[in-house]
Write a protein that holds these residues in place. Structure first.
Motif, PDB file in Angstrom:
ATOM      1  N   ALA A   1       0.614  -1.203  -0.082  1.00 22.10           N
ATOM      2  CA  ALA A   1       0.196   0.077   0.091  1.00 22.10           C
ATOM      3  C   ALA A   1       1.011   1.277   0.091  1.00 22.10           C
ATOM      4  N   LEU A   2       2.113   1.178   0.973  1.00 26.03           N
ATOM      5  CA  LEU A   2       2.672   2.164   0.857  1.00 26.03           C
ATOM      6  C   LEU A   2       3.599   2.609  -0.539  1.00 26.03           C
ATOM      7  N   ASP A   3       4.152   1.541  -1.199  1.00 25.66           N
ATOM      8  CA  ASP A   3       4.624   1.412  -2.562  1.00 25.66           C
ATOM      9  C   ASP A   3       3.572   2.240  -3.436  1.00 25.66           C
ATOM     10  N   LEU A   4       2.238   1.937  -3.458  1.00 28.55           N
ATOM     11  CA  LEU A   4       1.274   2.457  -4.346  1.00 28.55           C
ATOM     12  C   LEU A   4       1.011   3.910  -4.011  1.00 28.55           C
ATOM     13  N   LYS A   5       1.062   4.044  -2.667  1.00 32.22           N
ATOM     14  CA  LYS A   5       1.015   5.469  -2.455  1.00 32.22           C
ATOM     15  C   LYS A   5       1.979   6.511  -2.886  1.00 32.22           C
ATOM     16  N   ARG A   6       3.163   5.941  -2.881  1.00 31.72           N
ATOM     17  CA  ARG A   6       4.167   6.764  -3.544  1.00 31.72           C
ATOM     18  C   ARG A   6       4.262   6.771  -4.951  1.00 31.72           C
ATOM     19  N   TRP A   7       3.753   5.550  -5.714  1.00 31.65           N
ATOM     20  CA  TRP A   7       3.615   5.929  -7.071  1.00 31.65           C
ATOM     21  C   TRP A   7       2.245   6.660  -7.463  1.00 31.65           C
ATOM     22  N   ILE A   8       1.247   6.842  -6.474  1.00 31.54           N
ATOM     23  CA  ILE A   8       0.317   7.639  -6.945  1.00 31.54           C
ATOM     24  C   ILE A   8       1.062   9.130  -6.723  1.00 31.54           C
ATOM     25  N   ASP A   9       1.561   9.605  -5.831  1.00 29.26           N
ATOM     26  CA  ASP A   9       2.311  10.625  -5.822  1.00 29.26           C
ATOM     27  C   ASP A   9       3.146  10.905  -6.999  1.00 29.26           C
ATOM     28  N   ARG A  10       3.893  10.037  -7.344  1.00 31.39           N
ATOM     29  CA  ARG A  10       4.563  10.510  -8.682  1.00 31.39           C
ATOM     30  C   ARG A  10       3.440  10.538 -10.054  1.00 31.39           C
ATOM     31  N   SER A  11       2.505   9.665  -9.903  1.00 30.87           N
ATOM     32  CA  SER A  11       1.559   9.829 -11.003  1.00 30.87           C
ATOM     33  C   SER A  11       0.857  11.354 -11.071  1.00 30.87           C
ATOM     34  N   ASN A  12       0.452  11.777  -9.978  1.00 32.35           N
ATOM     35  CA  ASN A  12       0.248  13.050  -9.525  1.00 32.35           C
ATOM     36  C   ASN A  12       1.138  14.165 -10.218  1.00 32.35           C
ATOM     37  N   GLN A  13       2.306  14.111 -10.009  1.00 32.96           N
ATOM     38  CA  GLN A  13       3.322  15.084 -10.546  1.00 32.96           C
ATOM     39  C   GLN A  13       3.441  14.955 -12.053  1.00 32.96           C
TER      40      GLN A  13
END
Length: 201
Positions: A67-79
């Protein structure tokens, strides 16, 4: 109309993603890299992958590390999403660079590309609501409720498209002018996020 181009490409991107329905699959953009079509397809692909990342991360049984890995992926995706919006706005800035604003020209509440960003997300809502409205294993009540929501989304898509076309027309005639502010996101920047810059090496 430009919004017809956008909707067609967004629909194509969403359909292409769902051929494999795999968040790890790399984008295969069918348009030339120097075209606005390439930007629109790439923008929606990011949105589509993130849509499904948001689904996966909400699994109540998900492993916390994943879940933490996916959250960080989502952060990168937002950028990446923000970067793509700015690229699309750059296309419009170049297209209308020779337009001289009228003396009483006004600025819009958002740039063309941020309105197109909302059109991209609407495409995803429409696709998935249509799935729910026709899902065979759902109840009749569920399908009817989703069909009502789908009808509203389709109306919203039409209204937003009209507003975008009017904005582009106003810009082309000098009745409105573009002024684009770079999105100064702070949470991904080690020099601006106090949690990051406060950490000792």
């Amino acid at each position: 109309m430009f919004t017809e181009l956008c909707i067609g490409i967004f629909d194509q991107s969403i359909r292409d993603y769902h051929i494999h329905n795999d968040i790890y699959r790399k984008v295969e953009n069918p348009y030339g890299k120097t075209t606005v079509e390439h930007l629109l397809y790439g923008k929606n692909w990011i949105d589509t992958v993130q849509w499904h990342l948001e689904d996966v991360v909400r699994d109540p049984h998900i492993d916390p590390v994943k879940a933490l890995d996916l959250k960080r992926w989502i952060d990168r995706s937002n950028q990446e999403r923000t970067d793509m919006v700015e690229y699309i706005d750059s296309y419009f800035l170049d297209k209308y660079k020779d337009v001289i604003p009228q003396p009483k020209a006004t600025i819009n509440t958002e740039s063309p590309a941020w309105a197109i960003d909302r059109l991209s997300i609407l495409g995803l809502k429409i696709y998935h609501m249509r799935e729910e409205a026709t899902r065979p294993d759902a109840s009749e009540e569920h399908r009817k409720t989703c069909q009502r929501k789908l009808n509203i989304l389709l109306e919203q898509q039409k209204d937003l498209s009209t507003a975008i076309e009017e904005l582009l027309e106003d810009i082309s005639k000098g009745r409105k002018y573009m002024k684009v502010y770079k999105q100064m996101k702070m949470y991904n920047d080690p020099s601006l996020n106090p949690v990051l810059y406060g950490q000792k090496p």
